[in-house]
Scaffold this motif. Structure first.
Motif, short mmCIF file in Angstrom:
data_model
loop_
_atom_site.label_atom_id
_atom_site.label_comp_id
_atom_site.label_asym_id
_atom_site.label_seq_id
_atom_site.Cartn_x
_atom_site.Cartn_y
_atom_site.Cartn_z
N SER A 77 0.85 -1.20 0.00
CA SER A 77 0.00 0.00 0.00
C SER A 77 0.88 1.25 0.00
CB SER A 77 -0.92 0.04 1.23
OG SER A 77 -0.16 0.29 2.40
N GLY A 78 0.24 2.38 -0.27
CA GLY A 78 0.95 3.65 -0.17
C GLY A 78 1.31 3.95 1.27
N ASN A 79 0.41 3.61 2.16
CA ASN A 79 0.67 3.80 3.59
C ASN A 79 1.92 3.03 4.01
OD1 ASN A 79 0.59 3.52 6.45
ND2 ASN A 79 -1.62 3.92 6.48
N SER A 115 -4.55 16.52 2.90
CA SER A 115 -4.16 15.25 2.27
C SER A 115 -5.04 14.15 2.83
CB SER A 115 -2.69 14.95 2.57
OG SER A 115 -2.27 13.81 1.85
N ASP A 123 5.42 12.31 -0.90
CA ASP A 123 4.18 11.55 -0.97
C ASP A 123 3.62 11.78 -2.38
OD1 ASP A 123 1.59 10.61 -0.98
OD2 ASP A 123 1.22 11.12 1.13
N GLN A 171 -0.57 10.36 -5.30
CA GLN A 171 -1.58 10.81 -6.27
C GLN A 171 -0.92 11.34 -7.54
OE1 GLN A 171 -4.19 13.68 -4.39
NE2 GLN A 171 -4.74 12.30 -2.74
N SER A 209 1.00 5.09 -4.35
CA SER A 209 -0.09 4.17 -4.02
C SER A 209 -0.70 3.66 -5.33
CB SER A 209 -1.18 4.91 -3.22
OG SER A 209 -2.39 4.19 -3.23
N LYS A 263 -6.40 5.51 -8.22
CA LYS A 263 -5.20 6.29 -8.58
C LYS A 263 -4.97 6.29 -10.09
CE LYS A 263 -4.14 6.94 -4.24
NZ LYS A 263 -5.04 7.86 -3.53
#
Ligand SMILES: Cc1ncc(COP(=O)(O)O)c(C=O)c1O
Length: 350
Positions: free
Chosen positions: A53-55, A79, A147, A150, A171, A176
Motif C-alpha cells: 500500500s501507499g501507507n 491530504s 508523498d 496521487q 499508491s 489512482k
C-alpha cells in the motif's frame, strides 16, 4: 448518469493476472521484480521497491530513515490521512502545515519547527513547490519523502516526482492514476542503503533466508498485483494525457477562476480535477440531483480529523479551502460530451 469514477479493467490486465497465477510463485514471483525494474526506469530512480500500500511505502520509508518517537516530521494538512498516520505509526510527532489557497499544496512557511524529515504531498497530482521544501530540508538536514501517492508521472523541473527527494512513495489504490487491481504501493530511491532496509522491512526484517535482524512487517506486493501493475504502467502516460485534456476542457467551459493553479515549474497529472467555489454545497447538490457523481477531497483537513484534533492546530487556509473544493469526474474513459454536460449544470448554479 455520469459516475464519479469507473475503474479500468482490460483483457490485458486479466490475461496478465491469470498468467501470473498459473506460472509464478504467489509471493515474490518474477513479475514483482520486473514491475520494480520498470517502475524505477519510468520514475528515473536507481531502485523501486514494491509494497502492499501507499501507507506501507510511507511508513517503511520513515523507519528506513531512522525516524523514531523523538522525531518531528512535517506534512500537509490537506491530504489523505495516511500522510500523517505514517508519522504517528513510528511514534514521531506530526507537524501539520497549512496550504496555498491557489493550489491546495503545502505551504511550508507556516511552521517554524525543526523537522527530522519532511513529507511533502503532491496533492491532486500537481507537484508541490519543491524549491521551498528543499530549502527547509537543507537548513535542517532533514530528508524529504515525497508523498507521490496521487502523482504517478507528474514532473517538477523536468524530473518525475518520486525522483526529486530522498525517497518517493506511490499508491496503487484502484482510483489512482494507475492501479494494480487492488491495494499496492511502491518506494523509489537512488539510495542503496534505503533500498536494502525496505527490502528487509517489508519481509519481516529478513536478513537471510532464515535470519531476521530487525522488527519488520508482512508488507510485500502480491505477484498477481505486480503483473497487473506492469500492464497499467504501459498506458500510464496515455491516461495522464487524457486527464490533462479533460482538465483543459473543464477550464474552457468554466473559466480559470474556478480551477486550481498548476505549478508553473511542473506538470500535473490531474489525479483529481478540482473546482473551488463559495457555492460549493449548492453545486454539489445540483450535480447530485442531476445524477452526476462528485466527491470532496477533503471535507476535513487532517488537523480536524478526530485522531488529530487534540493537537490543537489552527490552519485557516485549509479550513476555508475544504469548504469550497469539489472533485469532478476525471477518469480517462470520460467523454468530452460528459464534461460539457457537467459544466452546463455547474454554470446553472454560478
Ligand atoms: C496523498 C496520499 N497519501 C497516502 C495514501 C495512502 O495510500 P494507500 O491507500 O495505498 O495506503 C493515499 C491514498 O489513498 C494518498 O492519496
Amino acid at each position: 448518469m455520469i459516475p464519479f469514477f469507473v475503474p479500468e479493467f482490460t483483457k490485458d490486465m486479466e490475461n496478465a493476472a491469470i498468467d501470473a497465477l498459473r506460472n509464478e510463485k504467489f509471493v515474490m514471483g518474477e513479475s514483482v521484480f520486473k514491475f520494480e525494474e520498470e517502475f524505477a526506469r519510468y520514475t528515473g530512480t536507481k531502485f523501486a521497491i514494491s509494497v502492499n500500500s501507499g501507507n506501507a511505502a510511507l511508513q517503511l520509508s520513515l523507519i528506513s530513515l531512522g525516524i523514531t518517537e523523538k522525531s518531528k516530521v512535517i506534512t500537509s494538512t490537506n491530504s489523505f490521512v495516511a500522510s500523517a498516520n505514517c508519522i504517528l505509526m513510528t511514534g514521531a510527532k506530526p507537524v501539520l502545515c497549512d496550504i496555498n489557497y491557489d493550489d491546495g499544496n503545502i505551504d511550508i512557511k507556516t511552521t517554524n519547527e525543526k523537522p527530522e524529515a519532511i513529507i511533502p504531498v503532491h496533492i491532486y497530482g500537481n507537484p508541490c513547490d519543491f524549491d521551498s521544501i528543499k530549502s527547509v530540508s537543507e537548513t535542517h538536514k532533514a530528508p524529504i519523502i515525497e508523498d507521490a501517492c496521487q502523482a504517478h508521472g507528474a514532473t517538477f523541473d523536468h524530473k518525475k516526482v518520486g525522483s526529486i527527494g530522498d525517497v518517493g512513495c506511490f499508491s496503487f489504490y484502484p482510483t489512482k492514476n494507475m492501479t494494480v487491481g487492488g491495494d499496492g504501493g511502491m518506494v523509489t530511491t537512488n539510495n542503496e542503503e534505503i533500498k536494502k532496509q525496505i527490502d528487509s522491512l517489508r519481509d519481516n526484517g529478513r536478513r537471510t533466508r532464515t535470519e531476521h535482524d530487525k522488527l519488520g512487517f508482512t508488507m510485500r506486493l502480491n505477484t498477481v498485483n505486480a503483473a497487473i501493475g506492469r500492464i497499467q504502467l504501459q498506458t500510464l502516460d496515455e491516461k495522464n494525457k487524457r486527464r490533462r485534456e479533460l482538465a483543459s476542457l473543464y477550464k474552457k467551459f468554466l473559466g480559470d477562476d474556478c480551477m486550481l493553479d498548476e505549478n508553473p515549474k511542473g506538470t500535473s497529472v490531474y489525479h483529481q480535477i478540482i473546482i473551488k467555489h463559495q457555492k460549493r454545497d449548492e453545486i454539489f447538490s445540483h450535480l447530485s440531483k442531476n445524477n452526476i457523481g462528485v466527491a470532496i477531497h477533503y471535507p476535513k483537513p487532517i488537523h480536524k480529523q478526530p485522531l488529530y484534533e487534540n493537537l490543537g492546530y489552527n490552519l485557516p487556509i485549509s479550513e476555508k479551502f475544504s469548504n469550497e473544493v469539489l472533485s469532478m469526474p476525471s477518469f480517462p474513459q470520460l467523454k468530452d460530451d460528459d464534461v460539457k454536460v457537467i459544466c452546463e449544470k455547474i454554470n446553472e448554479v454560478l
